[in-house]
Design a protein around this motif. Structure first.
Motif, short mmCIF file in Angstrom:
data_model
loop_
_atom_site.label_atom_id
_atom_site.label_comp_id
_atom_site.label_asym_id
_atom_site.label_seq_id
_atom_site.Cartn_x
_atom_site.Cartn_y
_atom_site.Cartn_z
N UNK A 77 -17.96 79.57 62.67
CA UNK A 77 -16.86 79.91 61.78
C UNK A 77 -15.92 78.72 61.60
N UNK A 78 -15.37 78.58 60.39
CA UNK A 78 -14.35 77.58 60.13
C UNK A 78 -13.35 78.15 59.14
N UNK A 79 -12.06 78.03 59.45
CA UNK A 79 -11.06 78.51 58.50
C UNK A 79 -10.84 77.53 57.35
N UNK A 132 -16.93 80.34 52.57
CA UNK A 132 -17.83 81.42 52.95
C UNK A 132 -17.23 82.25 54.08
N UNK A 133 -16.75 81.57 55.10
CA UNK A 133 -16.24 82.29 56.26
C UNK A 133 -14.90 82.95 55.99
N UNK A 134 -14.00 82.30 55.28
CA UNK A 134 -12.70 82.92 54.99
C UNK A 134 -12.89 84.12 54.05
N UNK A 135 -13.75 83.97 53.04
CA UNK A 135 -13.99 85.09 52.13
C UNK A 135 -14.67 86.25 52.85
N UNK A 136 -15.61 85.94 53.75
CA UNK A 136 -16.25 87.01 54.51
C UNK A 136 -15.29 87.66 55.50
N UNK A 137 -14.40 86.87 56.04
CA UNK A 137 -13.36 87.41 56.93
C UNK A 137 -12.58 88.50 56.20
N UNK A 138 -12.16 88.20 54.97
CA UNK A 138 -11.40 89.17 54.18
C UNK A 138 -12.28 90.35 53.77
N UNK A 139 -13.46 90.08 53.22
CA UNK A 139 -14.29 91.17 52.70
C UNK A 139 -14.71 92.12 53.81
N UNK A 195 -6.04 92.40 43.15
CA UNK A 195 -4.88 91.82 42.50
C UNK A 195 -4.86 90.30 42.66
N UNK A 196 -5.15 89.83 43.88
CA UNK A 196 -5.19 88.38 44.12
C UNK A 196 -6.34 87.74 43.36
N UNK A 197 -7.50 88.36 43.43
CA UNK A 197 -8.69 87.84 42.74
C UNK A 197 -8.45 87.68 41.25
N UNK A 198 -7.97 88.74 40.62
CA UNK A 198 -7.79 88.71 39.17
C UNK A 198 -6.65 87.78 38.76
N UNK A 199 -5.62 87.68 39.59
CA UNK A 199 -4.52 86.76 39.30
C UNK A 199 -5.00 85.32 39.30
N UNK A 221 -7.22 75.67 46.28
CA UNK A 221 -6.13 76.63 46.04
C UNK A 221 -6.60 78.04 46.36
N UNK A 222 -7.82 78.36 45.95
CA UNK A 222 -8.38 79.68 46.24
C UNK A 222 -8.45 79.91 47.74
N UNK A 223 -8.95 78.91 48.48
CA UNK A 223 -9.07 79.06 49.93
C UNK A 223 -7.71 79.33 50.57
N UNK A 224 -6.70 78.57 50.16
CA UNK A 224 -5.35 78.76 50.71
C UNK A 224 -4.84 80.16 50.42
N UNK A 225 -5.08 80.63 49.20
CA UNK A 225 -4.59 81.97 48.82
C UNK A 225 -5.37 83.05 49.57
N UNK A 226 -6.66 82.81 49.81
CA UNK A 226 -7.48 83.80 50.52
C UNK A 226 -7.08 83.89 52.00
N UNK A 227 -6.72 82.77 52.59
CA UNK A 227 -6.23 82.80 53.98
C UNK A 227 -4.93 83.60 54.05
#
Length: 545
Positions: free
Chosen positions: A405-407, A411-418, A434-438, A479-485
């Motif tokens: 795993x790596x933050x 792949x890992x951050x998105x799987x962490x959320x999903x 909401x975050x995805x569509x924004x 930017x996506x990674x930061x927002x997903x974290x």
């Protein structure tokens, strides 16, 4: 993607993989793009955004071929004198190639062949300027060095043409293959999802139909076909649809077509696998309106909502009705076999993309792959241009793999959320959506402006235009990674221990003593209450006081 045991005629239920491809001709799209998609699905699969830089190769230089699925060395083939830049599944000339595995007849697999389907895709991308050239490269390679994979359906597109090609080996030691490729009409849409879809084809249409010389002869030799050549059906001979091929695989195609057609009910019995003589679906249809990229993204996130295949309304979705089911697809109870539906959007997606190829733009700008590193429903697709030579760190993270795993890794951050969202889907998914569509709406607003700026640079300095696009793509991915974290930490605070903390103006609230406000307790949704009481009766009925 990866292989498991085959049966005589294999439906997609026999596979670990179950990928999905959608295809839109340039006359069927709203903006004139050729569009194609790929959900690359396999249990536990970890994938980065691959990159093969353009290169020149000396005479006699060889290329090592390693199986894309197993990492097993197959052999070496001569390198091409020149290879082109490839990022993900698109190259610098906007050629895009995807796939789905359908298996087919077990005895056709050639374990001595050098080319597996994955290696074939990326080698062809490095050597082709058009879809037709990619077909020529792929078929020449397998007819020279052999095809070491099961039956495969390929999507092969460029800014002007979209093709579907099906390919199979010719048995152990054959070092050859049979194949057929059909051009999809410009005004049509097509799809494939782990079931062979090509039936009869016009062998006289040299412009739109390509096939191996032995495609009918081999089937006759093996005793699988005995009629006139004009009556030959590819999948009847090599990969006839069975129940699993129809219900698990063709149903995904049906659902895609159903978004753009008023006439799909007639094919419901076929997609449901109910009868042997049901009317099969056409290979392609003309959509009832021009198709947009956003609509195609929505189709990649499809769970059969609003159709007879819908996954809601039963206990299989759990308390919070997730539109996903555990695998394997079938299970047994009391000596009977049952099955789960298999929608396009699935938890085992390693990466997903929607590729646009645009003929009216310079090729370095025209090829745009919207890419995500997890289940398409659970990611924001970020823009990746075909001319990119520098990858975002989040899509190519040193040290990250399927066991590490790596933050810093998407792949890992998105799987962490999903994986937080899946079991509490109806409760948590709205926050993710909401975050995805924004994010995606922001990309759709900004991308045309960036492309316009790149276009203005292109005439005087193409390299600067490419650098601008590359920097933009890297910026948006990171930017996506930061927002997903941030989304991950929000979800754990908001919904910790199955509660819901109150918010106001985007901030968690506190009481007058500085403590977090008392959380709400959502409890069971109404549908689950009824399902629980129907199952347990009066066991949990409170006594009257």
């Amino acid at each position: 993607m990866r292989k498991l045991i085959l049966t005589l005629f294999v439906g997609c239920a026999a596979y670990a993989n179950a990928c999905t491809n959608f295809i839109v001709g340039k006359g069927a799209s709203a903006d004139g793009s050729v569009i194609c998609t790929y959900n690359a699905d396999d249990y536990g699969m970890f994938q980065s955004l691959c990159h093969y830089p353009a290169a020149k190769h000396a005479p006699g230089e060889m290329r090592r071929v390693v199986d894309w699925d197993t990492n097993k060395y197959h052999g070496d083939i001569p390198e091409a004198a020149e290879t082109y830049n490839v990022i993900g599944n698109i190259n610098e000339y906007q050629v895009t190639i995807g796939e789905t595995t359908y298996g087919g007849r077990e005895e056709m697999v050639d374990s001595t062949g050098i080319l597996d389907y994955g290696s074939l895709i990326y080698i062809a991308l490095q050597r082709s300027k058009t879809a037709r050239e990619a077909i020529s490269v792929m078929t020449t390679l397998v007819e020279t060095y052999g095809y070491n994979s099961e039956g495969e359906t390929f999507t092969i597109c460029d800014p002007n043409e979209a093709w579907i090609m099906e390919m199979m080996g010719m048995g152990p030691g054959s070092k050859s293959a049979v194949w057929v490729a059909l051009r999809i009409p410009d005004d049509a849409i097509c799809a494939h999802a782990n079931q062979s879809r090509i039936t009869k084809f016009d062998m006289k249409d040299k412009k739109n139909v390509l096939f191996s010389k032995n495609v009918v002869k081999y089937a006759k030799k093996m005793g699988w076909f005995s009629g006139k050549d004009a009556d030959f059906s590819w999948n009847e001979a090599y990969a006839k649809p069975d129940f699993s091929g129809r219900r698990y695989c063709e149903a995904r195609v049906w659902s895609f077509f159903n978004h753009f057609s008023n006439d799909m009910n007639r094919y419901l019995p076929y997609a449901m696998g109910k009868g042997e003589y049901d009317e099969p679906m056409p290979l392609w249809i003309v959509p009832n309106h021009k198709v947009t990229v956003k609509e195609i993204m929505a189709c990649m996130r499809d769970h059969y909502e609003g159709t007879p295949f819908a996954l809601d309304g039963n206990i299989g979705g759990g308390i919070w009705q997730m539109p996903y089911r555990p695998t394997p697809l079938s299970f047994e109870l009391d000596g009977k076999k049952y099955f789960n539906e298999r929608p396009t959007s699935t938890q085992q997606t390693g990466f997903s993309y929607v590729s646009q190829m645009r003929s009216w733009l310079p090729r370095e700008i025209g090829g745009l792959m919207w890419w995500g590193n997890d289940d398409g429903n659970m990611v924001a697709y970020t823009p990746i241009y075909c001319s990119m030579t520098k990858r975002p760190e989040c899509y190519n993270t040193p040290g990250a793999d399927e066991l590490n795993f790596s933050d810093k890794n998407a792949f890992w951050v998105c799987n962490w959320v999903s994986n937080m969202v899946y079991p509490r889907y109806s409760l948590l998914f709205p926050a993710l959506e909401q975050v995805r569509d924004s994010l995606e709406n922001n990309y759709f607003d900004e991308t045309p402006k960036v492309e316009q700026a790149a276009g203005m640079l292109y005439d005087s300095d193409p390299q600067k235009a490419v650098q601008l696009l590359n920097a933009y793509s890297v910026e948006k991915a990171q930017q996506m990674l930061k927002r997903w974290k941030a989304l991950a930490t929000y979800l754990i605070v908001k919904y910790n221990d199955m509660i819901a903390r109150p918010e106001e103006n985007g901030h968690f609230t506190r009481d007058k003593y500085g403590l977090g406000s008392r959380p709400k307790r959502p409890g069971y949704p109404e549908e689950f209450k009824r399902a629980l009481i129907n199952q347990t009766g009066d066991k949990y009925l409170c006594p009257e006081e």
